[in-house]
Design a protein around this motif. Structure first.
Motif, PDB file in Angstrom:
ATOM      1  N   VAL A  32       0.749  -1.141   0.139  1.00  0.00           N
ATOM      2  CA  VAL A  32      -0.021   0.036   0.135  1.00  0.00           C
ATOM      3  C   VAL A  32       0.955   1.248  -0.033  1.00  0.00           C
ATOM      4  O   VAL A  32       1.862   1.286   0.677  1.00  0.00           O
ATOM      5  CB  VAL A  32      -0.915  -0.161   1.257  1.00  0.00           C
ATOM      6  N   ILE A  33       0.898   2.136  -1.083  1.00  0.00           N
ATOM      7  CA  ILE A  33       1.422   3.300  -1.050  1.00  0.00           C
ATOM      8  C   ILE A  33       0.479   4.388  -0.925  1.00  0.00           C
ATOM      9  O   ILE A  33      -0.728   4.659  -1.642  1.00  0.00           O
ATOM     10  CB  ILE A  33       1.945   3.575  -2.486  1.00  0.00           C
ATOM     11  N   ALA A  34       0.451   5.235   0.486  1.00  0.00           N
ATOM     12  CA  ALA A  34      -0.591   6.165   0.661  1.00  0.00           C
ATOM     13  C   ALA A  34       0.194   7.491   1.132  1.00  0.00           C
ATOM     14  O   ALA A  34       0.854   7.491   2.206  1.00  0.00           O
ATOM     15  CB  ALA A  34      -1.399   5.273   1.777  1.00  0.00           C
ATOM     16  N   ALA A  35      -0.426   8.555   0.596  1.00  0.00           N
ATOM     17  CA  ALA A  35      -0.322   9.820   1.423  1.00  0.00           C
ATOM     18  C   ALA A  35      -1.593  10.287   2.329  1.00  0.00           C
ATOM     19  O   ALA A  35      -2.695  10.443   1.566  1.00  0.00           O
ATOM     20  CB  ALA A  35       0.019  11.017   0.349  1.00  0.00           C
ATOM     21  N   ALA A  36      -1.466  10.246   3.367  1.00  0.00           N
ATOM     22  CA  ALA A  36      -2.821  10.227   4.243  1.00  0.00           C
ATOM     23  C   ALA A  36      -2.587  11.050   5.356  1.00  0.00           C
ATOM     24  O   ALA A  36      -1.462  11.236   5.891  1.00  0.00           O
ATOM     25  CB  ALA A  36      -3.359   9.151   4.574  1.00  0.00           C
ATOM     26  N   LYS A  37      -3.756  11.675   6.187  1.00  0.00           N
ATOM     27  CA  LYS A  37      -3.555  12.207   7.537  1.00  0.00           C
ATOM     28  C   LYS A  37      -2.926  11.237   8.351  1.00  0.00           C
ATOM     29  O   LYS A  37      -2.594  11.521   9.434  1.00  0.00           O
ATOM     30  CB  LYS A  37      -4.835  13.202   7.823  1.00  0.00           C
ATOM     31  N   ARG A  38      -3.970  10.202   8.396  1.00  0.00           N
ATOM     32  CA  ARG A  38      -3.608   9.014   9.304  1.00  0.00           C
ATOM     33  C   ARG A  38      -4.067   7.626   8.866  1.00  0.00           C
ATOM     34  O   ARG A  38      -4.943   7.737   7.776  1.00  0.00           O
ATOM     35  CB  ARG A  38      -4.766   9.103  10.630  1.00  0.00           C
ATOM     36  N   ILE A  39      -3.803   6.682   9.203  1.00  0.00           N
ATOM     37  CA  ILE A  39      -4.102   5.413   8.709  1.00  0.00           C
ATOM     38  C   ILE A  39      -4.130   4.366   9.780  1.00  0.00           C
ATOM     39  O   ILE A  39      -3.524   4.314  10.750  1.00  0.00           O
ATOM     40  CB  ILE A  39      -2.850   4.780   7.806  1.00  0.00           C
ATOM     41  N   CYS A  40      -5.008   3.290   9.675  1.00  0.00           N
ATOM     42  CA  CYS A  40      -5.320   2.335  10.670  1.00  0.00           C
ATOM     43  C   CYS A  40      -5.122   1.050   9.865  1.00  0.00           C
ATOM     44  O   CYS A  40      -5.832   0.773   8.946  1.00  0.00           O
ATOM     45  CB  CYS A  40      -6.815   2.409  11.381  1.00  0.00           C
ATOM     46  N   ILE A  41      -4.245   0.073  10.459  1.00  0.00           N
ATOM     47  CA  ILE A  41      -4.082  -1.259   9.809  1.00  0.00           C
ATOM     48  C   ILE A  41      -4.735  -2.333  10.895  1.00  0.00           C
ATOM     49  O   ILE A  41      -4.115  -2.285  11.812  1.00  0.00           O
ATOM     50  CB  ILE A  41      -2.578  -1.488   9.407  1.00  0.00           C
ATOM     51  N   ALA A  42      -5.521  -3.174  10.328  1.00  0.00           N
ATOM     52  CA  ALA A  42      -6.062  -4.188  11.046  1.00  0.00           C
ATOM     53  C   ALA A  42      -6.226  -5.683  10.282  1.00  0.00           C
ATOM     54  O   ALA A  42      -6.385  -5.497   9.345  1.00  0.00           O
ATOM     55  CB  ALA A  42      -7.557  -3.988  11.368  1.00  0.00           C
ATOM     56  N   ASN A  43      -5.538  -6.547  11.185  1.00  0.00           N
ATOM     57  CA  ASN A  43      -5.630  -8.197  10.804  1.00  0.00           C
ATOM     58  C   ASN A  43      -5.084  -8.207   9.375  1.00  0.00           C
ATOM     59  O   ASN A  43      -5.869  -8.888   8.631  1.00  0.00           O
ATOM     60  CB  ASN A  43      -7.341  -8.261  10.704  1.00  0.00           C
ATOM     61  N   CYS A  44      -3.898  -7.816   9.093  1.00  0.00           N
ATOM     62  CA  CYS A  44      -3.070  -7.891   7.915  1.00  0.00           C
ATOM     63  C   CYS A  44      -1.962  -8.778   8.052  1.00  0.00           C
ATOM     64  O   CYS A  44      -1.583  -8.778   9.274  1.00  0.00           O
ATOM     65  CB  CYS A  44      -2.711  -6.536   7.559  1.00  0.00           C
ATOM     66  N   ARG A  45      -1.444  -9.126   7.011  1.00  0.00           N
ATOM     67  CA  ARG A  45      -0.362 -10.093   7.090  1.00  0.00           C
ATOM     68  C   ARG A  45       0.952 -10.026   5.959  1.00  0.00           C
ATOM     69  O   ARG A  45       0.344  -9.838   4.908  1.00  0.00           O
ATOM     70  CB  ARG A  45      -0.606 -11.752   7.143  1.00  0.00           C
ATOM     71  N   GLU A  46       1.887  -9.858   6.335  1.00  0.00           N
ATOM     72  CA  GLU A  46       3.055  -9.777   5.213  1.00  0.00           C
ATOM     73  C   GLU A  46       2.914  -8.736   4.225  1.00  0.00           C
ATOM     74  O   GLU A  46       2.842  -8.855   2.900  1.00  0.00           O
ATOM     75  CB  GLU A  46       3.020 -11.065   4.437  1.00  0.00           C
ATOM     76  N   CYS A  47       2.198  -7.558   4.614  1.00  0.00           N
ATOM     77  CA  CYS A  47       1.942  -6.484   3.868  1.00  0.00           C
ATOM     78  C   CYS A  47       3.196  -5.503   4.228  1.00  0.00           C
ATOM     79  O   CYS A  47       3.747  -5.505   4.988  1.00  0.00           O
ATOM     80  CB  CYS A  47       0.738  -5.684   4.116  1.00  0.00           C
ATOM     81  N   ILE A  48       3.253  -4.210   3.105  1.00  0.00           N
ATOM     82  CA  ILE A  48       4.340  -3.437   3.227  1.00  0.00           C
ATOM     83  C   ILE A  48       3.765  -2.187   3.091  1.00  0.00           C
ATOM     84  O   ILE A  48       2.827  -2.203   2.041  1.00  0.00           O
ATOM     85  CB  ILE A  48       5.564  -3.761   2.147  1.00  0.00           C
ATOM     86  N   PHE A  49       3.876  -1.183   3.756  1.00  0.00           N
ATOM     87  CA  PHE A  49       3.167   0.142   3.731  1.00  0.00           C
ATOM     88  C   PHE A  49       4.238   1.312   3.543  1.00  0.00           C
ATOM     89  O   PHE A  49       5.020   1.464   4.311  1.00  0.00           O
ATOM     90  CB  PHE A  49       2.194   0.534   4.872  1.00  0.00           C
ATOM     91  N   PHE A  50       4.127   2.014   2.486  1.00  0.00           N
ATOM     92  CA  PHE A  50       4.924   2.933   1.871  1.00  0.00           C
ATOM     93  C   PHE A  50       3.956   4.426   2.308  1.00  0.00           C
ATOM     94  O   PHE A  50       3.259   4.629   1.533  1.00  0.00           O
ATOM     95  CB  PHE A  50       5.309   2.980   0.608  1.00  0.00           C
ATOM     96  N   LEU A  51       4.456   5.069   3.327  1.00  0.00           N
ATOM     97  CA  LEU A  51       3.562   5.905   3.883  1.00  0.00           C
ATOM     98  C   LEU A  51       4.253   7.545   3.939  1.00  0.00           C
ATOM     99  O   LEU A  51       5.206   7.520   4.318  1.00  0.00           O
ATOM    100  CB  LEU A  51       3.221   5.599   5.406  1.00  0.00           C
ATOM    101  N   GLY A  52       3.168   8.360   3.513  1.00  0.00           N
ATOM    102  CA  GLY A  52       3.403   9.663   3.761  1.00  0.00           C
ATOM    103  C   GLY A  52       2.214  10.274   4.822  1.00  0.00           C
ATOM    104  O   GLY A  52       1.096  10.434   4.207  1.00  0.00           O
ATOM    105  N   VAL A  53       2.339  10.183   6.182  1.00  0.00           N
ATOM    106  CA  VAL A  53       1.198  10.212   6.936  1.00  0.00           C
ATOM    107  C   VAL A  53       1.603  11.446   7.995  1.00  0.00           C
ATOM    108  O   VAL A  53       3.051  11.310   8.543  1.00  0.00           O
ATOM    109  CB  VAL A  53       0.778   9.056   7.616  1.00  0.00           C
ATOM    110  N   ASN A  54       0.637  12.113   8.464  1.00  0.00           N
ATOM    111  CA  ASN A  54       0.838  13.342   9.494  1.00  0.00           C
ATOM    112  C   ASN A  54       0.942  12.745  10.840  1.00  0.00           C
ATOM    113  O   ASN A  54       1.278  13.513  11.688  1.00  0.00           O
ATOM    114  CB  ASN A  54       0.068  14.504   9.206  1.00  0.00           C
ATOM    115  N   GLN A  55      -0.032  11.893  10.895  1.00  0.00           N
ATOM    116  CA  GLN A  55      -0.220  11.060  12.243  1.00  0.00           C
ATOM    117  C   GLN A  55       0.468   9.543  12.407  1.00  0.00           C
ATOM    118  O   GLN A  55       0.808   8.970  11.467  1.00  0.00           O
ATOM    119  CB  GLN A  55      -1.660  11.153  12.731  1.00  0.00           C
ATOM    120  N   THR A  56       0.663   9.269  13.740  1.00  0.00           N
ATOM    121  CA  THR A  56       1.267   7.915  13.772  1.00  0.00           C
ATOM    122  C   THR A  56       0.424   6.948  13.263  1.00  0.00           C
ATOM    123  O   THR A  56      -1.015   6.839  13.641  1.00  0.00           O
ATOM    124  CB  THR A  56       1.576   7.475  15.192  1.00  0.00           C
TER     125      THR A  56
END
Length: 580
Positions: free
Chosen positions: A395-419
């Motif tokens: 997942v490549i995402a530019a976002a204010k915030r992100i929540c990740i739930a119940n995922c496996r073997e994923c990679i997140f390329f993030l531009g996020v303003n919050q943790t």
């Protein structure tokens, strides 16, 4: 005027256009706001009150006393320290509460929505918005529904039941699909579930907004027009895609009130009865529509777009008039949506596999659910992203915030303003800094209020393994077990992701590079890779070889490149570019 059971409630807003004598305006129904239920629930045990308003009323009164003493003015706002003291939670969790409320609040002009990342804790939230947020933490999400043709998929998906134990050993996708290939509930199902929840708890919710006055019984609680507007956090009148009508304008006891003259508060019992009538009418309408859909012709679902046919001009959105745009069931394809293809401000990517999905548009909310072996690029999401039940997804995402739930073997390329927030049963997740761009990216970031100079990609917060908001029952105490966190991608394994020029022929933007600055380690690795590539090209260029040896070297390079394309999954990108 009270609404009869036979006639659905109609709106009488002060701004309504005059109607002619032959055609009456269509009824305007009440709807739940999906955002608080989809993006506004936190699996923090101390935030979940199962006794309705009994515990929350004393907390409300304490917060109100703190709000007047900390600000000097009766603004009914509380900051991080007041929330920490009143709820007995950590300062980090209190800040998380404020950030979450800001991401799902119904009023974009509220100070916490406008606050910068380093100011939001001090700006705080309105006490009454906080009360509604805390109350719905008791909400249980609707269970995923079974596939209508479970026999047909029995040979495709694992048949072991995922629900025969509290913590299944199955992978996230197997958990969703086992036995009946469970999938995301329909929008109508979710809306009915949320309305039923509000119908059941409406009395308690109104008591949190009401004020006590002298009187007997129900007449001792009154609701002002200002307090009624806070209910806009949970419900609204009007159809999605059109302007929402303020609750006070639609309420018969406040409609057409003189703005210069504060409306007189009304008994909370009257508001309660009026809202119950509207909710009942809305639930009846949902039932009738579902029945008509079952008995009428079925519409064709979104079709897969062949890779050879994918282009910015050929892919068009066909969302429902209400609710988010949906990208569903894409398999072994590349698929793109640009701003003109999206109706509304939300997107859901559901059950997509072995594909590359581009959503290059400014959005408020995005959800990715039940996807596997895919790359998903989300342009600019100004409120919140939720990634759930995914496997081996980039997942490549530019976002204010992100929540990740119940995922496996994923990679997140993030531009996020919050943790980033990690909840549920996650395994082998990795995070990395944002790694791409497209020509309109900076314009989209500005449009939705994302600051590219602030990137918290490397500070994920992990909460409980079991989400108490799921409808499954869980053994006591298991929600206190912390979920697995995410590890950073090795800088030497970090690569840029190239987005094809889907905006060709349309108005282009000024973005020529990644607007999120790379950390030093990743920047140094990137520079080493570029230098190594240049050196290799120069060596090959300067080496004197006969024609047969040149062919051998070229063949070896092609084989290695082909192996890398298949191993990395980028072969899909190559097919996609060939199809333009």
């Amino acid at each position: 005027m009270p609404v009869s059971e036979e006639q659905p409630p109609q709106s009488t807003p002060s701004t309504a256009a005059p109607t002619n004598t032959t055609t009456s305006p269509p009824p305007i129904y009440i709807h739940p706001r999906r955002e608080p239920f989809e993006h506004g629930l936190l699996p923090i045990p101390k935030l979940i009150f199962t006794d309705g308003a009994q515990s929350l009323l004393p907390i409300r009164d304490k917060l109100l006393s703190l709000s007047s003493s900390t600000s000097g003015l009766k603004l009914n706002r509380v900051n991080c320290s007041s929330i920490t003291e009143s709820l007995q939670i950590s300062n980090d969790h209190a800040r998380l509460v404020i950030e979450t409320i800001a991401s799902v609040l119904h009023v974009d002009s509220d100070p916490c929505v406008k606050a910068k990342a380093n100011e939001i804790g001090d700006v705080g939230v309105n006490v009454y918005d906080l009360m509604l947020f805390l109350y719905i933490q008791s909400y249980k999400r609707l269970l995923p529904k079974g596939h209508k043709d479970s026999a047909a998929v029995a040979d495709v998906w694992p048949s072991t039941s995922a629900f025969d134990g509290f913590l299944s050993a199955l992978t996230p996708l197997q958990l969703v699909r086992s036995n009946s290939r469970r999938s995301m509930p329909s929008q109508a199902d979710e809306e009915a579930h949320q309305l039923s929840y509000l119908q059941k708890h409406l009395g308690n919710i109104l008591s949190l907004l009401a004020e006590s006055v002298e009187g007997d019984g129900e007449e001792s609680l009154v609701l002002s027009m200002e307090k009624l507007e806070h209910l806009g956090f949970l419900i609204f009148f009007g159809e999605k895609g059109s302007e929402k009508i303020p609750l006070s304008q639609n309420a018969p006891f406040f409609a057409n009130s003189d703005p210069e003259m504060p409306a007189v508060p009304v008994p909370a019992a009257h508001v309660h009865d009026w809202l119950l009538e509207n909710i009942a009418a809305a639930l009846t309408r949902i039932t009738e529509r579902a029945s008509a859909k079952e008995n009428g012709p079925t519409s064709a679902p979104d079709q897969d777009v062949p890779m050879a046919d994918v282009s910015a001009s050929s892919v068009k959105s066909s969302p429902s008039p209400r609710g988010p745009s949906s990208i569903e069931g894409i398999s072994k394809s590349s698929y793109v949506r640009l701003p003109n293809d999206i109706k509304g401000s939300s997107v859901k990517v559901i059950n997509c596999h072995e594909s590359v999905i581009y959503v290059l548009a400014p959005l408020k909310y995005a959800t990715v659910y039940g996807c596997s072996d895919a790359t998903i690029v989300l342009g600019a999401v100004g409120k919140a992203v939720r990634i759930e039940h995914c496997e081996r997804v980039h997942v490549i995402a530019a976002a204010k915030r992100i929540c990740i739930a119940n995922c496996r073997e994923c990679i997140f390329f993030l531009g996020v303003n919050q943790t980033p927030l990690l909840v549920g049963d996650n395994h082998k997740l990795q995070v990395a800094p944002y790694n791409t761009f497209y020509s309109l990216l900076e314009a989209h970031l500005n449009q939705v209020g994302i600051d590219p100079t602030v990137n918290r990609w490397d500070a994920p917060v992990a909460l409980g393994v079991v989400d108490p908001h799921d409808s499954l029952s869980h053994p006591a105490g298991v929600s206190d077990v912390q979920t697995e966190s995410a590890s950073p991608v090795d800088p030497d394994q970090f690569t840029n992701f190239l987005i094809p020029n889907w905006f060709e022929g349309q108005q282009s933007g000024p973005t020529k590079d990644n607007p999120f600055p790379l950390p030093d380690a990743y920047l140094a690795s990137q520079q080493r890779n570029h230098k190594s590539l240049e050196e290799t090209k120069n060596i090959l260029k300067d080496t004197e070889l006969d024609e047969s040896r040149k062919r051998e070297v070229a063949t070896a390079l092609h084989v290695c490149f082909k192996d890398w394309l298949y191993a990395s999954g980028n072969i899909r990108q190559l097919y996609c570019l060939q199809g333009e």
